[in-house]
Design an enzyme around this catalytic site. Structure first.
Site, PDB file in Angstrom:
ATOM      1  N   ARG A  95      51.414  74.256  42.276  1.00 12.70           N
ATOM      2  CA  ARG A  95      52.107  73.302  41.885  1.00 12.70           C
ATOM      3  C   ARG A  95      53.968  74.301  41.507  1.00 12.70           C
ATOM      4  NH1 ARG A  95      49.033  71.610  44.876  1.00 12.70           N
ATOM      5  NH2 ARG A  95      48.074  69.260  44.447  1.00 12.70           N
ATOM      6  N   LYS A  96      54.190  75.525  41.661  1.00 13.27           N
ATOM      7  CA  LYS A  96      55.469  76.075  41.117  1.00 13.27           C
ATOM      8  C   LYS A  96      55.868  76.282  42.451  1.00 13.27           C
ATOM      9  CE  LYS A  96      54.818  77.682  36.555  1.00 13.27           C
ATOM     10  NZ  LYS A  96      54.487  78.260  35.093  1.00 13.27           N
TER      11      LYS A  96
END
Ligand code: EPU
Length: 292
Positions: free
Chosen positions: A170-171
């Site tokens: 998620r980055k």
């Protein structure tokens, strides 16, 4: 130096934003702009940069909570067709940042190209998915990226290739203001097999997630090796309500909102979850959604 008056045909002042988001709460944007071409977008961004007007890029609104006070500065929305084109050449699919991720998946499947189907059921735009490296149990979007073309907050456009990009859970390192387009390298696959896989993912999602309710998907990132949903459930919080916001009975990492909900209800529920989970398990839950 240009002025905002030059963009009056694409600007709305004091525009309510709630309906542009999946949670359907929150206040207005000082300005909302819908540029009709890349040149116009670049000119507007340059103008805002010169005049020190804060800029925000609105994607599909599925991973976003707008505060009740609204957003000061300029919110950009890339809904013109030039931002959502999808083309295929060999096993490379190129998609505009404003294209829906679901559209990118269906176009890839139609072209007999596999990989992105693991992202089935994830709402939002290609740009938003790249910004947060959207994914699930089956994989993340970052693993398929060949290049990304961005527009910076200063109005510069450049392309970065795979080896200049990094993606983690998620980055992503793609944090410029706008993702104009991206190329994805996929594998040749049988379209019927891909369709079967997509069906299975939908069945799994429908049975475990509250897809028919207003929500922003998972609210929190999974802490390493743990499930945020399981922790929230084990803290006894499923079904907990604050005003019009409620922790879903189906999946505890989802907050669902009703028509009476405010952004503040959601924020108070987020704080309550974080406090209870820290208290009970000593784990700090980090938000996955963006808050403006
Ligand atoms: N679980 C519970 N209670 C709950 C929810 C889940 O005990 O209320 C347990 C499940 O039984 C399972 C485990 O937690 O054993 C994991 O649950 P699930 O398979 O639903 O996956 P998840 O880790 O909660 C992740 C993504 C989802 C994605 C699914 C499926 C995150 C934060 N979430 O959920 O993504 O759809 O996998 O691929 O990484 C999102 O990011 O918005 C999102 C919904």
């Amino acid at each position: 130096m240009s002025s905002l008056d030059d963009f009056s045909d694409i600007l709305k002042a004091d525009e309510p934003l709630a309906d542009y988001t999946w949670l359907k709460v929150g206040g207005p944007a000082q300005y909302l702009a819908e540029p009709q071409s890349i040149d116009q977008l670049q000119a507007l961004v340059t103008c805002c940069h010169e005049q020190e007007i804060p800029l925000h890029l609105l994607g599909g609104g599925s991973n976003l909570l707008i505060r009740d006070d609204g957003v000061s500065g300029m919110v950009l929305r890339l809904n013109a067709p030039c931002f959502s084109e999808i083309t295929t050449e060999g096993n490379v699919v190129k998609a505009g940042g404003g294209a829906l991720l679901s559209h990118l998946i269906s176009e890839s499947v139609k072209a007999g190209l596999g990989g992105l189907e693991v992202l089935t059921g994830i709402p939002g735009t290609v740009g938003g998915a790249l910004h947060g490296n959207a994914g699930g149990r089956g994989g993340d979007i970052g693993q398929f990226v060949k290049s990304v073309t961005v527009l910076t907050a200063k109005g510069e456009i450049f392309t970065r290739s795979e080896d200049e990009l990094s993606f983690a859970y998620r980055k992503s390192s793609v944090n410029e203001l706008v993702i104009l387009n991206a190329e994805f390298e996929l594998q040749t696959a049988d379209a019927d097999d891909l369709t079967q896989r997509i069906r299975k993912i939908w069945i799994m999602k429908r049975s475990t997630q509250p897809l028919s309710h207003q929500s922003a998907g998972c609210m929190f990132k999974n802490p390493r090796g743990l499930s945020a949903g399981a922790l929230i459930e084990q803290a006894g919080l499923k079904g907990t309500k604050v005003g019009g916001a409620q922790i879903s009975d189906r999946h505890a990492n989802f907050i669902v909102t009703d028509d009476e909900a405010t952004s503040d209800d959601v924020l108070r529920l987020v704080e309550l979850i974080q406090a209870k989970v820290t208290d009970r398990f000593g784990v700090d839950l980090e938000l996955e959604i963006n808050i403006w």
